[in-house]
Motif scaffolding. Structure first.
Motif, PDB file in Angstrom:
ATOM      1  N   LYS A 146      -4.596   3.568  -7.989  1.00 22.27           N
ATOM      2  CA  LYS A 146      -5.522   4.228  -7.768  1.00 22.27           C
ATOM      3  C   LYS A 146      -6.899   3.037  -7.303  1.00 22.27           C
ATOM      4  O   LYS A 146      -7.411   3.929  -6.363  1.00 22.27           O
ATOM      5  CB  LYS A 146      -6.023   4.801  -8.649  1.00 22.27           C
ATOM      6  CG  LYS A 146      -4.981   6.861  -8.726  1.00 22.27           C
ATOM      7  CD  LYS A 146      -5.941   7.431  -9.796  1.00 22.27           C
ATOM      8  CE  LYS A 146      -6.419   8.958  -8.592  1.00 22.27           C
ATOM      9  NZ  LYS A 146      -5.884   9.786  -8.222  1.00 22.27           N
ATOM     10  N   ASP A 147      -7.640   2.424  -8.405  1.00 23.67           N
ATOM     11  CA  ASP A 147      -8.653   1.767  -7.885  1.00 23.67           C
ATOM     12  C   ASP A 147      -8.410   1.050  -6.720  1.00 23.67           C
ATOM     13  O   ASP A 147      -9.403   0.963  -5.873  1.00 23.67           O
ATOM     14  CB  ASP A 147      -8.849   0.996  -8.662  1.00 23.67           C
ATOM     15  CG  ASP A 147      -9.815   1.827  -9.869  1.00 23.67           C
ATOM     16  OD1 ASP A 147     -10.447   2.500 -10.155  1.00 23.67           O
ATOM     17  OD2 ASP A 147      -9.485   0.850 -10.692  1.00 23.67           O
ATOM     18  N   LEU A 148      -7.329   0.693  -6.018  1.00 20.42           N
ATOM     19  CA  LEU A 148      -6.791  -0.297  -5.310  1.00 20.42           C
ATOM     20  C   LEU A 148      -6.449   0.254  -3.545  1.00 20.42           C
ATOM     21  O   LEU A 148      -7.345   0.132  -2.700  1.00 20.42           O
ATOM     22  CB  LEU A 148      -5.474  -0.622  -5.275  1.00 20.42           C
ATOM     23  CG  LEU A 148      -5.272  -2.597  -5.333  1.00 20.42           C
ATOM     24  CD1 LEU A 148      -4.290  -2.983  -5.568  1.00 20.42           C
ATOM     25  CD2 LEU A 148      -6.424  -3.549  -5.151  1.00 20.42           C
TER      26      LEU A 148
ATOM     27  N   GLU B   8      -8.886   3.311  -3.282  1.00 17.08           N
ATOM     28  CA  GLU B   8     -10.098   3.574  -2.822  1.00 17.08           C
ATOM     29  C   GLU B   8     -10.794   2.927  -2.195  1.00 17.08           C
ATOM     30  O   GLU B   8     -10.188   1.398  -1.995  1.00 17.08           O
ATOM     31  CB  GLU B   8     -10.687   4.051  -4.202  1.00 17.08           C
ATOM     32  CG  GLU B   8      -9.664   5.574  -4.568  1.00 17.08           C
ATOM     33  CD  GLU B   8     -10.502   5.792  -6.174  1.00 17.08           C
ATOM     34  OE1 GLU B   8     -11.761   4.879  -6.787  1.00 17.08           O
ATOM     35  OE2 GLU B   8     -10.366   6.727  -6.887  1.00 17.08           O
TER      36      GLU B   8
ATOM     37  N   TYR C  42      -1.332   2.238 -13.057  1.00 13.04           N
ATOM     38  CA  TYR C  42      -1.605   3.876 -12.605  1.00 13.04           C
ATOM     39  C   TYR C  42      -3.229   3.567 -12.283  1.00 13.04           C
ATOM     40  O   TYR C  42      -3.510   3.891 -10.563  1.00 13.04           O
ATOM     41  CB  TYR C  42      -1.219   4.925 -13.925  1.00 13.04           C
ATOM     42  CG  TYR C  42      -1.988   6.261 -12.731  1.00 13.04           C
ATOM     43  CD1 TYR C  42      -1.470   6.815 -11.496  1.00 13.04           C
ATOM     44  CD2 TYR C  42      -2.916   7.056 -13.100  1.00 13.04           C
ATOM     45  CE1 TYR C  42      -2.115   7.850 -11.031  1.00 13.04           C
ATOM     46  CE2 TYR C  42      -3.746   8.218 -12.453  1.00 13.04           C
ATOM     47  CZ  TYR C  42      -3.149   8.212 -11.574  1.00 13.04           C
ATOM     48  OH  TYR C  42      -3.571   9.460 -11.055  1.00 13.04           O
ATOM     49  N   GLU C  43      -3.868   3.009 -12.649  1.00 13.26           N
ATOM     50  CA  GLU C  43      -5.487   3.367 -12.526  1.00 13.26           C
ATOM     51  C   GLU C  43      -5.711   1.694 -11.925  1.00 13.26           C
ATOM     52  O   GLU C  43      -6.200   2.015 -10.216  1.00 13.26           O
ATOM     53  CB  GLU C  43      -6.062   2.858 -13.913  1.00 13.26           C
ATOM     54  CG  GLU C  43      -6.489   3.542 -15.278  1.00 13.26           C
ATOM     55  CD  GLU C  43      -5.233   4.019 -15.736  1.00 13.26           C
ATOM     56  OE1 GLU C  43      -3.831   3.199 -15.776  1.00 13.26           O
ATOM     57  OE2 GLU C  43      -4.982   5.327 -15.856  1.00 13.26           O
ATOM     58  N   ASN C  44      -5.166   0.646 -11.559  1.00 16.13           N
ATOM     59  CA  ASN C  44      -5.283  -0.522 -10.703  1.00 16.13           C
ATOM     60  C   ASN C  44      -5.406   0.679  -9.363  1.00 16.13           C
ATOM     61  O   ASN C  44      -5.442  -0.538  -8.158  1.00 16.13           O
ATOM     62  CB  ASN C  44      -4.836  -1.714 -11.255  1.00 16.13           C
ATOM     63  CG  ASN C  44      -4.966  -2.246 -12.547  1.00 16.13           C
ATOM     64  OD1 ASN C  44      -6.523  -1.801 -13.074  1.00 16.13           O
ATOM     65  ND2 ASN C  44      -4.621  -3.695 -13.204  1.00 16.13           N
TER      66      ASN C  44
ATOM     67  N   ARG D 133       0.700  -0.882   0.092  1.00 19.51           N
ATOM     68  CA  ARG D 133      -0.078   0.173  -0.068  1.00 19.51           C
ATOM     69  C   ARG D 133       0.154   1.865  -0.087  1.00 19.51           C
ATOM     70  O   ARG D 133       0.612   2.003  -1.028  1.00 19.51           O
ATOM     71  CB  ARG D 133      -1.262  -0.102   1.065  1.00 19.51           C
ATOM     72  CG  ARG D 133      -2.176   1.478   1.611  1.00 19.51           C
ATOM     73  CD  ARG D 133      -2.374   1.139   2.528  1.00 19.51           C
ATOM     74  NE  ARG D 133      -3.685   0.692   1.745  1.00 19.51           N
ATOM     75  CZ  ARG D 133      -4.612   0.946   1.471  1.00 19.51           C
ATOM     76  NH1 ARG D 133      -4.253   2.310   0.792  1.00 19.51           N
ATOM     77  NH2 ARG D 133      -5.709   0.672   1.096  1.00 19.51           N
TER      78      ARG D 133
END
Length: 151
Positions: free
Chosen positions: A147-149, A151, A143-145, A90
């Protein structure tokens, strides 16, 4: 890992396995305090620091494992209070997301572009370690994965 430095020396844990005599708090009380701190949203390392500084019932706990026979993460796992993704993973993801956004805004920052590449390679290496056990089997870092993780 990605620098020319040889590392940093740090302090070692005490050689003894027993908790100090002045810290005579019951193991069940320590576990309850660990779960309280986890419910407040603290990470395992923050829980250890809080127990060291604040303690339980005013008595500091210098080493949770010596006092209870279990690590903080083990206590959290036994009570289904462990974080969804590991703390070290994280922290790397948060750092990468912030650095990615910085590099997007500042395209000429070549030093940080290289730092982002190194950070992403650390993430991929750590993702291989956690994949299937604590991360989905089909997890790929983007990057998108990330950000999703987070949130």
């Amino acid at each position: 890992m990605h620098t020319r430095r040889r590392g940093q020396s740090g302090s070692d844990k005490p050689a003894t396995d027993e908790p100090p005599e002045w810290s005579d708090v019951d193991a069940d009380t320590i576990e309850e305090r660990v779960l309280e701190l986890a419910a407040q949203g603290k990470d395992p390392s923050q829980i250890g620091i809080a127990l060291r500084d604040e303690g339980v019932q005013g008595t500091p706990i210098p080493d949770v494992k010596a006092a209870t026979g279990k690590k903080v993460t083990t206590i959290l796992e036994e009570n289904d209070a462990d974080p969804e993704i590991p703390e070290d993973f994280r922290n790397l993801l948060e750092k990468a997301v912030n650095l990615y956004e910085h590099v997007e805004e500042n395209g000429q920052d070549h030093h940080n572009k290289h730092a982002l590449q190194n950070l992403e390679s650390k993430i991929r290496r750590l993702a291989n370690y956690y994949r299937g056990d604590q991360l989905p089997a089909d997890f790929k870092y983007t990057y998108e994965n990330a950000k999703d993780l987070l949130e």
